[in-house]
Design an enzyme around this catalytic site. Structure first.
Site: not given
Ligand code: CTP
Length: 400
Positions: A209, A277, A287, A303-305, A322, A336, A340
């Site tokens: 991104n 994501d 390739k 994974p969502d860290i 964020f 969120k 989270k």
């Molecule tokens: N984050 C993370 N791991 C992921 C995705 C996001 O740690 N796989 C963290 C980002 O660093 C940020 C926050 O989660 O602090 C953002 O959450 P996210 O749910 O991804 O929101 P957006 O990026 O705003 O996307 P969306 O609105 O599409 O959910």
């Protein structure tokens, strides 16, 4: 800040001029103090022209170029918010480590109560000599900071350590040393994720991104400056900031593993990374050729860290996230925060291209109680400092 820049005799003295200019451009007032040997490498006229301030000489009674002969070492020592010696020779380190004061700079160093920072530069043999190293240990024990020299080709023809650190790193160290420390963050371990992650499609193609990593890097600097010990887990190409332990990562999975390895030893986490994501379900080891590849790319979630670390946190650990939103900002961000399990979310309005790579941004802090007054609009370095101040205040009143 009002900074005294001490310049001692070494070929790297010319770099002090560049440093003085950089610091003046950042709004600091700089007064240079040259030793007798320093004045053989760089002229007072260069320094006073760059700083717009008088340049002071080796001995209190010496030198026609002292613009203000009535000023004394005590006045200079009091004027300073910080004293930096760049470059510092083995000789000045030895004098200061042992309380010797036989010229203006060494007298100022002894008289000042301001923080002191050293950027040594010398021949490798001198740098590695036990006497010099012992002097550095002693200076550090006084609370002084040292910007270690780097390795490279030295003016003496040798190759090795002793080369003055990069001017940009010295400027960062000055900023860090001169920033007041915050009680709630001093010596605390702060884990920060920053930058984009990259998911391989094949050995040459990636999914990523537009994140530059700037916000997370500026947060790392801002936490560092108020006294926190920062560990940055950084994706992308942006250079790591000075004085911040950094782990480089590629994918979301690597970012998660790097964070998990440090989480137990951390007091808090700031998730500033723009984590991809999704990733390709089956990255190809070779390739992918035209016409052979699948027409449809199958993606799976990464994974969502933030969520994973938050789910295994201790009650004394805090987590900030964020949220980049283009509509219904606060509702989405509150969802969120709850999902989270975050202490606060910094909400970024990205409507109309604001956010990624933008010069001035605004962040609205949101906690379970609701939104707080927005921070900004301001540049990302100022915004990062505002976020740290805001969070430090909340930590002060937070039950342990
Ligand atoms: N984050 C993370 N791991 C992921 C995705 C996001 O740690 N796989 C963290 C980002 O660093 C940020 C926050 O989660 O602090 C953002 O959450 P996210 O749910 O991804 O929101 P957006 O990026 O705003 O996307 P969306 O609105 O599409 O959910």
């Amino acid at each position: 800040m009002q900074i005294i820049l001490g310049i001692t005799g070494g070929i790297a003295a010319y770099k002090a001029a560049e440093l003085a200019r950089l610091l003046v451009n950042r709004g600091h007032r700089i007064r240079c103090v040259l030793t007798e040997a320093g004045a053989r490498f760089i002229t007072p006229l260069t320094l006073s022209s760059l700083t717009g301030e008088p340049c002071y000489g080796a001995n209190p009674d010496q030198g026609e170029w002292r613009a203000n002969p009535s000023i004394e070492h005590i006045e200079l020592a009091r004027w300073a918010d910080l004293v930096a010696v760049v470059p510092a020779t083995a000789n000045i380190l030895g004098k200061a480590a042992n309380g010797l004061a036989d010229d203006l700079l060494s007298t100022v160093l002894l008289a000042t109560r301001a923080p002191v920072l050293w950027a040594p530069a010398m021949n490798t043999g001198m740098w590695e000599h036990p006497a010099v190293q012992a002097n550095l240990v002693r200076l550090r024990s006084f609370g002084h900071a040292v910007v270690e020299p780097g390795e490279g080709a030295l003016a003496c023809g040798e190759e090795g350590s002793g080369k003055l650190a990069e001017v940009a790193s010295i400027a960062e160290a000055i900023q860090a040393q001169g920033t007041p420390k915050l009680r709630s963050l001093r010596d605390r371990q702060v884990l920060i994720t920053a930058g984009p992650t990259r998911e391989d499609l094949d050995p040459v193609r990636i999914l990523t991104n537009r994140s530059t990593g700037t916000m997370g890097i500026e947060l790392a600097r801002a936490f560092r400056d108020v006294g926190a010990r920062v560990h940055l887990v950084l994706g992308g190409e942006a250079p790591a900031p000075w004085g911040v332990e950094t782990t480089r990562v590629h994918s979301a999975q690597q970012m998660l593993e790097a964070c998990l390895a440090r989480w137990a030893n951390s007091d808090g986490l700031v998730g500033a990374a723009a984590v991809a994501d999704q990733r390709p379900e089956r990255p190809s080891p070779e390739k992918v050729k035209k016409g052979e590849g699948p027409e449809t790319l199958v993606l799976v979630r990464t994974p969502d860290i933030l969520a994973q670390l938050s789910s295994v946190r201790r009650p004394d650990q805090w987590v900030l996230g964020f949220a980049a939103e283009s509509e219904h900002h606060l509702e989405h961000a509150m969802a969120k925060l709850k999902k989270k399990g975050l202490d606060a979310v910094l909400v970024n309005d990205i409507q109309g291209g604001r956010g990624f790579g933008a010069q001035a941004s605004t962040l609205t802090p949101l906690t379970a109680q609701g939104p707080h007054p927005p921070l900004g609009p301001q540049s990302k370095d100022q915004l990062a400092r505002a976020v740290v101040q805001w969070w430090a205040q909340r930590l002060e009143v937070r039950p342990e």
